[in-house]
Design a protein around this motif. Structure first.
Motif, PDB file in Angstrom:
ATOM      1  N   LEU A 434       0.830  -1.213   0.000  1.00  0.00           N
ATOM      2  CA  LEU A 434       0.000   0.000   0.000  1.00  0.00           C
ATOM      3  C   LEU A 434       0.860   1.256   0.000  1.00  0.00           C
ATOM      4  O   LEU A 434       0.541   2.263  -0.653  1.00  0.00           O
ATOM      5  CB  LEU A 434      -0.927   0.001   1.220  1.00  0.00           C
ATOM      6  CG  LEU A 434      -2.008  -1.085   1.241  1.00  0.00           C
ATOM      7  CD1 LEU A 434      -2.754  -1.059   2.565  1.00  0.00           C
ATOM      8  CD2 LEU A 434      -2.986  -0.888   0.080  1.00  0.00           C
ATOM      9  N   LEU A 435       1.994   1.225   0.724  1.00  0.00           N
ATOM     10  CA  LEU A 435       2.910   2.366   0.757  1.00  0.00           C
ATOM     11  C   LEU A 435       3.474   2.643  -0.628  1.00  0.00           C
ATOM     12  O   LEU A 435       3.549   3.794  -1.070  1.00  0.00           O
ATOM     13  CB  LEU A 435       4.024   2.100   1.760  1.00  0.00           C
ATOM     14  CG  LEU A 435       5.083   3.216   1.901  1.00  0.00           C
ATOM     15  CD1 LEU A 435       4.443   4.475   2.482  1.00  0.00           C
ATOM     16  CD2 LEU A 435       6.234   2.739   2.763  1.00  0.00           C
ATOM     17  N   ARG A 436       3.878   1.569  -1.339  1.00  0.00           N
ATOM     18  CA  ARG A 436       4.439   1.743  -2.687  1.00  0.00           C
ATOM     19  C   ARG A 436       3.390   2.339  -3.640  1.00  0.00           C
ATOM     20  O   ARG A 436       3.693   3.181  -4.475  1.00  0.00           O
ATOM     21  CB  ARG A 436       4.934   0.402  -3.239  1.00  0.00           C
ATOM     22  CG  ARG A 436       6.099  -0.177  -2.455  1.00  0.00           C
ATOM     23  CD  ARG A 436       7.392   0.617  -2.710  1.00  0.00           C
ATOM     24  NE  ARG A 436       8.504  -0.001  -2.010  1.00  0.00           N
ATOM     25  CZ  ARG A 436       8.963   0.386  -0.836  1.00  0.00           C
ATOM     26  NH1 ARG A 436       8.378   1.431  -0.240  1.00  0.00           N
ATOM     27  NH2 ARG A 436       9.976  -0.230  -0.268  1.00  0.00           N
ATOM     28  N   ILE A 437       2.153   1.869  -3.511  1.00  0.00           N
ATOM     29  CA  ILE A 437       1.089   2.408  -4.370  1.00  0.00           C
ATOM     30  C   ILE A 437       0.912   3.900  -4.111  1.00  0.00           C
ATOM     31  O   ILE A 437       0.796   4.714  -5.039  1.00  0.00           O
ATOM     32  CB  ILE A 437      -0.224   1.649  -4.134  1.00  0.00           C
ATOM     33  CG1 ILE A 437      -0.092   0.196  -4.616  1.00  0.00           C
ATOM     34  CG2 ILE A 437      -1.386   2.348  -4.843  1.00  0.00           C
ATOM     35  CD1 ILE A 437      -1.287  -0.676  -4.288  1.00  0.00           C
ATOM     36  N   ALA A 438       0.901   4.282  -2.838  1.00  0.00           N
ATOM     37  CA  ALA A 438       0.751   5.710  -2.508  1.00  0.00           C
ATOM     38  C   ALA A 438       1.930   6.517  -3.024  1.00  0.00           C
ATOM     39  O   ALA A 438       1.761   7.626  -3.544  1.00  0.00           O
ATOM     40  CB  ALA A 438       0.618   5.866  -0.988  1.00  0.00           C
ATOM     41  N   GLN A 439       3.151   5.988  -2.929  1.00  0.00           N
ATOM     42  CA  GLN A 439       4.329   6.720  -3.413  1.00  0.00           C
ATOM     43  C   GLN A 439       4.281   6.880  -4.934  1.00  0.00           C
ATOM     44  O   GLN A 439       4.634   7.930  -5.464  1.00  0.00           O
ATOM     45  CB  GLN A 439       5.606   5.982  -2.983  1.00  0.00           C
ATOM     46  CG  GLN A 439       5.902   6.097  -1.482  1.00  0.00           C
ATOM     47  CD  GLN A 439       7.084   5.265  -1.064  1.00  0.00           C
ATOM     48  OE1 GLN A 439       7.416   4.266  -1.703  1.00  0.00           O
ATOM     49  NE2 GLN A 439       7.721   5.656   0.036  1.00  0.00           N
ATOM     50  N   ARG A 440       3.846   5.826  -5.624  1.00  0.00           N
ATOM     51  CA  ARG A 440       3.743   5.958  -7.086  1.00  0.00           C
ATOM     52  C   ARG A 440       2.678   6.988  -7.467  1.00  0.00           C
ATOM     53  O   ARG A 440       2.847   7.741  -8.427  1.00  0.00           O
ATOM     54  CB  ARG A 440       3.407   4.599  -7.711  1.00  0.00           C
ATOM     55  CG  ARG A 440       4.576   3.620  -7.731  1.00  0.00           C
ATOM     56  CD  ARG A 440       4.312   2.459  -8.676  1.00  0.00           C
ATOM     57  NE  ARG A 440       3.172   1.650  -8.257  1.00  0.00           N
ATOM     58  CZ  ARG A 440       3.253   0.599  -7.430  1.00  0.00           C
ATOM     59  NH1 ARG A 440       4.451   0.249  -6.935  1.00  0.00           N
ATOM     60  NH2 ARG A 440       2.182  -0.078  -7.104  1.00  0.00           N
ATOM     61  N   SER A 441       1.588   7.042  -6.703  1.00  0.00           N
ATOM     62  CA  SER A 441       0.547   8.029  -6.988  1.00  0.00           C
ATOM     63  C   SER A 441       1.060   9.443  -6.770  1.00  0.00           C
ATOM     64  O   SER A 441       0.774  10.358  -7.542  1.00  0.00           O
ATOM     65  CB  SER A 441      -0.671   7.775  -6.091  1.00  0.00           C
ATOM     66  OG  SER A 441      -1.229   6.504  -6.350  1.00  0.00           O
ATOM     67  N   VAL A 442       1.865   9.633  -5.692  1.00  0.00           N
ATOM     68  CA  VAL A 442       2.463  10.955  -5.463  1.00  0.00           C
ATOM     69  C   VAL A 442       3.380  11.321  -6.624  1.00  0.00           C
ATOM     70  O   VAL A 442       3.391  12.468  -7.097  1.00  0.00           O
ATOM     71  CB  VAL A 442       3.233  10.955  -4.135  1.00  0.00           C
ATOM     72  CG1 VAL A 442       4.062  12.229  -3.998  1.00  0.00           C
ATOM     73  CG2 VAL A 442       2.255  10.861  -2.972  1.00  0.00           C
ATOM     74  N   SER A 443       4.156  10.360  -7.116  1.00  0.00           N
ATOM     75  CA  SER A 443       5.066  10.627  -8.238  1.00  0.00           C
ATOM     76  C   SER A 443       4.297  11.006  -9.490  1.00  0.00           C
ATOM     77  O   SER A 443       4.660  11.947 -10.201  1.00  0.00           O
ATOM     78  CB  SER A 443       5.935   9.393  -8.502  1.00  0.00           C
ATOM     79  OG  SER A 443       6.790   9.617  -9.592  1.00  0.00           O
ATOM     80  N   ARG A 444       3.195  10.274  -9.741  1.00  0.00           N
ATOM     81  CA  ARG A 444       2.394  10.622 -10.927  1.00  0.00           C
ATOM     82  C   ARG A 444       1.756  11.992 -10.769  1.00  0.00           C
ATOM     83  O   ARG A 444       1.634  12.756 -11.730  1.00  0.00           O
ATOM     84  CB  ARG A 444       1.317   9.555 -11.160  1.00  0.00           C
ATOM     85  CG  ARG A 444       1.855   8.263 -11.734  1.00  0.00           C
ATOM     86  CD  ARG A 444       0.733   7.417 -12.313  1.00  0.00           C
ATOM     87  NE  ARG A 444      -0.239   7.006 -11.303  1.00  0.00           N
ATOM     88  CZ  ARG A 444      -0.155   5.883 -10.592  1.00  0.00           C
ATOM     89  NH1 ARG A 444       0.877   5.062 -10.796  1.00  0.00           N
ATOM     90  NH2 ARG A 444      -1.077   5.571  -9.712  1.00  0.00           N
ATOM     91  N   GLY A 445       1.323  12.332  -9.533  1.00  0.00           N
ATOM     92  CA  GLY A 445       0.756  13.664  -9.319  1.00  0.00           C
ATOM     93  C   GLY A 445       1.767  14.760  -9.577  1.00  0.00           C
ATOM     94  O   GLY A 445       1.452  15.796 -10.159  1.00  0.00           O
ATOM     95  N   ALA A 446       3.025  14.532  -9.159  1.00  0.00           N
ATOM     96  CA  ALA A 446       4.066  15.540  -9.396  1.00  0.00           C
ATOM     97  C   ALA A 446       4.327  15.702 -10.881  1.00  0.00           C
ATOM     98  O   ALA A 446       4.478  16.814 -11.398  1.00  0.00           O
ATOM     99  CB  ALA A 446       5.346  15.126  -8.671  1.00  0.00           C
TER     100      ALA A 446
END
Length: 773
Positions: A434-446
């Motif tokens: 779940l942490l990795r999914i959230a980090q990838r979402s933050v990266s895509r948002g940036a």
């Protein structure tokens, strides 16, 4: 009568004479009535036709003025005018002037000229010399048109069309377009009247403002007195008149209820009265001659009728046999001539009918061509208006995204930092996933935020040596997801491909834009082939922009609908698109062109209709060595117990940065504003490095650092910001490093380590070292 005829048998000559009298006199009377009635009908039809021409002429003038009003009203709603950006609005006025008009002027409510396309921007302008139309616009709040006036700047007779510019429901400006009389005269010429007819456009005072001939002589002169009197009576009728150049005419006119102007057409009296004079000659001279001739011919024919009658009787009996007949010979020359004349008339009638059909066909073709040109002009005007609206939309989009990017990136920084702190505290596999999914979402948002800003503004390129084969392979999966399963993506990659110096992110975006265009050209599916190759400098097919250089070629070839030569010629123009409204901005290929050209390359399109399209991107070979590989990360442990002052007005971002630094091992002090940071430094607290947000409420990061260095000239600084366009801060920051939000903990550690060491070696992707201005 029968008894009388029985007692006195009349011969054929007498009977023909009586018949001629009995027939000719009533026929003469009926003929006279028919001819006079026909002449009256012709005159009535002519009056009706001319009235319709005047109505059509007046409607054309009204449409022209309405179109100008509409264009000015669209221009009056410009955001730049509403916001008071006169310089930008001056450019929009000059762009709109290319469509029509002589000049466009912006007045205030006191008739003072503020902007004029006849003078450079910023040059002092005079007050309007004739403010009657201007005052009507201010008083009524509605579009108005002036009479013929002398232009304050042009110093020649002009007409002005004005519309109000509203702000908060009040008229604050008057936007006016000046029209030279030649524009209205051109509208008169478009009526295609007979050369000896006279047509004119008159203002409310009866002054000539447009004329189909003799405009130089009569411009600004009052109309002829007889017509001027009828204009004052406001009665639109068919009246005898004498034109300004002394030609007797019949005139008819129409006054526009929209503008108060009048259009008039005059036909020469000689042209109108000619049928009546011809009818009178026919009635009196021709009738008498016909009657005398009828009597003479009746008597002469009566005596010579026997033989022709017998011959005709013989021919009539022959006709009854049902056999094919040749020419009928009655034995009388007159009858033969009548027969021959009838045959010639029939032949002439057939020929005239053919000529008429040919003329109708030619005229139809001319009207079709004219209609096609009109549709093309309307389409060009609509396209120009659509381009203006698109430019306004893009400007609004850039302002909106620039305003929210900083706060959005602050949010992403807080989320990213929080996830990084949680990473060491989560041990179970599901939590890590779940942490990795959230980090990838933050990266895509940036990336989404940075791409949105890149779309609205020109970005500063970060060129690095790169392998295009690697770039193509890495984006292939993303291309397949973006363009869908109906399009098959194939890679044909050359071995030993030369490295190129590019901004990888921008080139990836360019390739994606071309691929999306290829997908739209293949609505039913197809194949997209991406091919790379080395091109030697001596190759004759190199574009002139990169001639004489070794280049790497990446080609994207689709099997779509293709492009026409006209579309290829305009494909790279901003806002040009062949897609339906709402399905394309027209900026995709223009962005490709800009990125490739800024990278020192060139781009070409090869295409034919229904044969697909190939987009060829040429990028110069670099001699800076092999493509840059990822660096090994810096150890997340402080090499020394340095004191770091974190300055940020966002409490979440400030706390995350401070906690990250404490986790690494640094001693951290927090300040929620520039004033608070200066107070800490003035107390003499130790500070080896200041990390300052670039944009803060009150004192900005740049102002805070400038004030701090008055007492601590050797203060080391690391700026951070949520803006993607770093080039705007170059002059303010100088040689200090700037860290782009959002960032990972390892990126923060590398940036802090580099700032403490005062070196640019190993700079990370998020760190931008800006040159000193």
């Amino acid at each position: 009568m029968k008894i009388l005829l029985r007692g006195h048998r009349l011969g054929i000559p007498a009977r023909l004479t009586m018949l001629a009298l009995v027939t000719a006199l009533p026929l003469a009377a009926v003929g006279s009535f028919v001819i006079l009635r026909s002449v009256d009908d012709q005159r009535a039809q002519m009056q009706s036709d001319v009235k319709q021409m005047v109505e059509s002429f007046g409607a054309d003038v009204d449409r022209e003025i309405s179109a100008i009003w509409a264009e000015l009203q669209v221009l009056a709603t410009s955001p730049s005018l509403q916001s008071g950006n006169f310089q930008e609005f001056d450019q929009q006025m000059r762009a709109a002037l290319k469509i029509r008009g002589t000049s466009i002027v912006l007045h205030d409510t006191h008739a003072q000229q503020l902007l004029s396309t006849n003078r450079p921007f910023g040059e002092p302008l005079p007050r309007a010399t004739n403010s009657e139309m201007h005052d009507r616009v201010v008083a009524t709040g509605k579009p108005q048109i002036s009479d013929l006036i002398m232009g304050a700047v042009l110093k020649r007779p002009i007409l002005t069309v004005g519309v109000p510019v509203f702000r908060d429901g009040e008229v604050v400006y008057v936007l006016a377009m000046g029209l030279g009389p030649e524009i209205l005269s051109a509208l008169v010429q478009e009526q295609k009247l007979s050369p000896d007819w006279t047509a004119a456009i008159l203002d409310r005072n009866g002054i000539i403002v447009g004329r189909n001939h003799g405009l130089d002589r009569f411009l600004g002169h009052p109309v002829a007195p007889m017509l001027h009197q009828k204009l004052a009576e406001a009665i639109e009728s068919w009246i005898p008149n004498v034109t300004s150049d002394g030609i007797p005419v019949y005139s008819t006119f129409r006054r526009s209820t929209m503008t108060g102007w009048t259009v008039a057409i005059g036909l020469p009296r000689e042209f109108v009265d000619a049928p009546l004079r011809r009818a009178q000659w026919i009635l009196f001279g021709g009738g008498a001659a016909a009657l005398a001739l009828s009597l003479t011919l009746a008597w002469w024919v009566g005596w010579g009728i026997r033989r022709p009658v017998k011959a005709l009787a013989t021919d009539a009996r022959f006709l009854g046999s049902g056999k094919p007949l040749g020419p009928l010979i009655g034995g009388a020359r007159e009858l033969d001539q009548v027969g021959e004349a009838l045959r010639q008339a029939a032949t002439e009638l057939v020929r005239n009918r053919e000529q008429l059909e040919t003329m109708v066909a030619d005229r139809t073709q001319e009207l079709a061509a004219t209609n096609e040109r009109l549709r093309a002009e309307i389409g060009a005007r609509e396209q120009a208006q659509a381009a203006l609206l698109q430019a306004q939309k893009m400007e609004a989009m850039g302002q909106l995204t620039g305003g929210v990017a900083h706060d959005f990136n602050n949010l992403l920084t807080a989320v990213s930092g929080s996830l990084a702190l949680l990473e060491s505290r989560i041990t179970d596999e599901r939590g890590v996933q779940l942490l990795r999914i959230a980090q990838r979402s933050v990266s895509r948002g940036a990336k989404l935020t940075e791409s949105l800003l890149a779309f609205a503004r020109k970005q500063r390129l970060d060129p690095v040596p790169a392998d295009l084969n690697t770039v193509v392979v890495e984006i292939s999966e993303m291309l397949r997801r973006s363009i869908g399963v109906s399009v098959e993506v194939k890679n044909v990659l050359a071995s030993d491909l030369w490295p190129v110096l590019i901004d990888v992110t921008q080139i990836e975006t360019a390739l994606l834009n071309v691929a999306l265009n290829a997908r739209d050209a293949m609505p039913g599916g197809g194949v997209l082939v991406i091919e790379t190759a080395n091109i030697r400098a001596r190759d004759n097919e190199l574009p002139v922009e990169v001639a004489g250089q070794d280049c790497v070629l990446v080609s994207l070839c689709d099997t779509g609908t293709g492009m026409s030569p006209e579309v290829i010629e305009r494909a790279f123009e901003p806002f040009f698109t062949t897609k339906e409204i709402g399905k394309g901005t027209g900026l995709g290929l223009s962005m490709v062109f800009g990125v490739v050209r800024q990278s020192g390359g060139a781009v070409r399109i090869r295409s034919r209709l229904r044969e697909g399209t190939t987009v060829q991107i040429y990028l110069p070979r670099t001699i800076e060595g092999k493509a840059r590989r990822p660096r090994r990360g810096v150890k997340l442990q402080a090499s020394e117990r340095a004191h770091i002052l974190v300055v940020d007005d966002d409490p979440d971002v400030r706390w995350i940065i401070a906690e990250d630094l404490r986790e690494i091992g640094y001693l951290v002090t927090e300040a929620d504003s520039g004033r608070a940071a200066l107070a800490i430094l003035e107390r003499g607290d130790p500070c080896d490095l200041m990390i300052a947000d670039l944009v803060m409420t009150g004192l900005t990061g740049v102002d805070t650092v400038r004030l701090a260095r008055r007492t601590r000239s050797d203060l080391k600084v690391l700026f951070c910001s949520g803006y993607a366009d770093m080039s705007r801060f170059e002059e303010d920051i100088g040689g200090d490093a700037l860290l782009k939000k959002p960032f990972r903990t390892v990126t923060l550690a590398e940036a802090v380590h580099a700032a403490l060491q005062r070196t640019t070696q190993g700079a990370v992707d998020n760190v931008v070292h800006l040159r000193t201005s």
